[in-house]
Write an enzyme that holds these catalytic residues in place. Sequence first.
Site, short mmCIF file in Angstrom:
data_model
loop_
_atom_site.label_atom_id
_atom_site.label_comp_id
_atom_site.label_asym_id
_atom_site.label_seq_id
_atom_site.Cartn_x
_atom_site.Cartn_y
_atom_site.Cartn_z
N LYS A 89 0.83 -1.32 -0.01
CA LYS A 89 -0.04 0.06 0.02
C LYS A 89 0.84 1.31 0.14
O LYS A 89 1.95 1.37 0.72
CB LYS A 89 -0.92 -0.13 1.23
N SER A 149 -9.66 2.48 2.74
CA SER A 149 -8.80 3.07 1.92
C SER A 149 -7.56 2.09 1.25
O SER A 149 -7.11 2.26 0.23
CB SER A 149 -7.91 3.76 2.62
N SER A 176 -10.21 0.33 7.12
CA SER A 176 -9.77 0.27 5.70
C SER A 176 -9.22 -0.97 5.11
O SER A 176 -8.69 -0.78 4.22
CB SER A 176 -8.53 1.46 5.90
#
Length: 221
Positions: A76, A153, A177
Amino acid sequence: MTLNSLTIAQAHEKLVKKEISSTELTKACIERIEKVDSSLNAVIYKNFDRALEEAKNMDSAGDFSSPLAGIPYLTKDVYCEEGVPTTGCSNMLRNKDYVPPFDSTTTKRLKAAGAISVGKANTDEFTMGGSTETSCYGVTRNPWDTTRVAGGSSGGSAAGVAADECLFALGTDTGGSIRQPAGYCNGTGLRVTYGRTSRFGVMSMASSLIPAPASCSTVWT
């Protein structure tokens, strides 16, 4: 079953038995990214040359005793990786071409275990969001239905795993997330207990950058 669709355990067993190489496994993930990611936008930075070099080094060493040795994954874009652009999917860092001179604790430990990062996964800008629609790189689409979002996210990470672009991916979770995009993409997301793992080198959720409406008392992702 294609190499990129193997589980970590299945790939590890084959690597130990020398039935496949880390280079073959990494190439399979790279080819999958090149084939499908134009319609998903899960991978916003491709670290292919470095990944292949690391895979070749793993094959040369021949030590796959670690369960993650030679296993390709996506990171990420809030985890700092030494020598790899890290932007938090925000133009504030993208326009500055920010390249961390150090590794986060997580990526450092994964390197020590022999895991191979093939690229950076899309996310809401500085993880502010629940749909991966606020990224400066654009929206990540759900692999099961590209008219829908992948959640957020950590949407890029969830979509990347669901689309077999990698064998696992890193995410972060302030208020859902990891778990929410895992649910959206029909995957499994593990949100560890706060403080259980080090946050060193991981960009925090920047909810303070945008003022909340007067009627809003909390901000979540």
